[in-house]
Design a protein around this motif. Structure first.
Motif, short mmCIF file in Angstrom:
data_model
loop_
_atom_site.label_atom_id
_atom_site.label_comp_id
_atom_site.label_asym_id
_atom_site.label_seq_id
_atom_site.Cartn_x
_atom_site.Cartn_y
_atom_site.Cartn_z
N GLU A 206 0.83 -1.20 0.00
CA GLU A 206 0.00 0.00 0.00
C GLU A 206 0.87 1.26 0.00
O GLU A 206 0.58 2.23 -0.73
N THR A 209 2.43 1.71 -3.57
CA THR A 209 1.53 2.25 -4.59
C THR A 209 1.17 3.70 -4.30
O THR A 209 1.05 4.51 -5.22
N GLN A 210 1.02 4.04 -3.03
CA GLN A 210 0.71 5.43 -2.67
C GLN A 210 1.89 6.35 -3.02
O GLN A 210 1.69 7.46 -3.54
N CYS A 255 -6.10 -0.27 -5.91
CA CYS A 255 -5.36 0.85 -6.48
C CYS A 255 -5.76 1.00 -7.95
O CYS A 255 -5.22 0.32 -8.83
#
Length: 317
Positions: A206, A209-210, A255
């Motif tokens: 996470e 991807t952020q 995502c």
């Protein structure tokens, strides 16, 4: 009316379904992982809560049923591992039981009421703790009697040179016992290992991807390599199956930009030219295992009513 279950190593999810779009979940129960009698009792307690007599029971499991022996392979629920699960549960519950792998149930849900609705050939993908999938053709699982169809995440095919510009990569060991599987490098944990290999940074999938979306260069490099490794095998699957839609579920599917980038990469590598999205986010994000089990159950009842043969045993990822 049918009763549906989504059974994992820690939780039994149950629901009563009057139609594939009319499913009422019940409170979750702990999975009696080591006691088959307690396991059956947990299923019966849900069936009692449903009221009435269901026409059948449909179950999603995190495992497979061997199509030759009909024995279940469910590592995280020892009391059903190795059993002729369908026969044992039919004896214990006194009614027809249908069993399918959890990834296959997700694909059935997408083909029935999700992103795959209206498509003849749907290949569903799971990108999460593992890389899995399943194939539905004309509304039916290709492996409706069990087996390993759809396990595109396993096999020593992951690229060891990928990205723009290319970088040399090791062959990561996979939990299945092989080395170089797509699952080992493109699951959520695989993305994390890849990021450590490329940047030396230990981040969650996470966070990676952020950071990528925020413009971080190290994360951008990881995602570039990740997509290069993942899109080739998935493009091959699209060519082989002829799938006209590939819904993606699992944690990484949350995502949207990642799935959009994967779609572009896959469409650039398949033989057919498609000017619309091919790889898309799954629409059945809420209890897809239960929804897929319901689709499986009602399809079997419909076939029985029309004089056809039901789906029978189970399917696998």
């Amino acid at each position: 009316m049918i009763v549906c279950f989504d059974i994992g190593g820690t939780t039994v999810k149950g629901a009563v379904a009057h139609a594939v779009d009319n499913i009422r979940p019940f409170p979750r129960r702990p999975t009696p992982a080591s006691d088959f009698a307690a396991f059956v009792a947990a299923l019966k307690s849900v069936m009692a809560e449903a009221g009435g007599t269901p026409q059948c029971v449909a179950i999603s499991i995190a495992g497979i049923v061997d199509p030759e022996t009909q024995r279940a392979v469910v590592a995280n629920v020892p009391c059903i591992n190795g059993r002729r699960l369908q026969a044992d549960l039919e004896d214990a519950l006194g009614m027809s039981v249908l069993i399918a792998n959890d990834a296959d149930c997700c694909v059935l849900a997408e083909a029935g009421i999700g992103a795959g609705r209206g498509h003849r050939i749907v290949f569903g993908v799971i990108l999460g703790t593992g890389v899995g999938g399943g194939l539905v053709i004309d509304g039916k699982l290709i492996n409706s009697h069990g087996g390993f169809a759809g396990e595109w995440g396993h096999g020593p095919v992951a690229a060891t040179r990928a990205g723009h510009p290319p970088v040399e990569l090791p062959r990561f060991a996979c939990g299945c016992g092989q080395i170089g599987c797509v699952d080992a490098v493109c699951s959520a944990r695989g993305m994390e290992k890849l990021h450590v290999e490329l940047s030396g940074q230990s981040l969650s999938s996470e966070q990676i991807t952020q950071a990528w979306i925020a413009g971080d260069s190290a994360a951008a490099r990881t995602i570039d390599v990740y997509l290069d490794i993942l899109s080739g095998p998935l493009a091959l699957v699209a060519n082989v199956t002829g799938a006209t839609i590939i819904p993606v579920g699992g944690g990484l599917s949350n995502c949207g930009p990642l799935i959009g980038a994967l779609d572009e990469a896959v469409r650039s590598r398949i033989l057919r030219r498609i000017n619309r999205p091919l790889v898309v986010q799954a629409l059945c994000q809420v209890e897809p295992g239960l929804v897929g089990a319901a689709v499986l159950g009602f399809a079997s009842l419909e076939q029985s009513t029309s004089g056809g043969r039901g789906n029978g045993a189970s399917a696998n990822r």
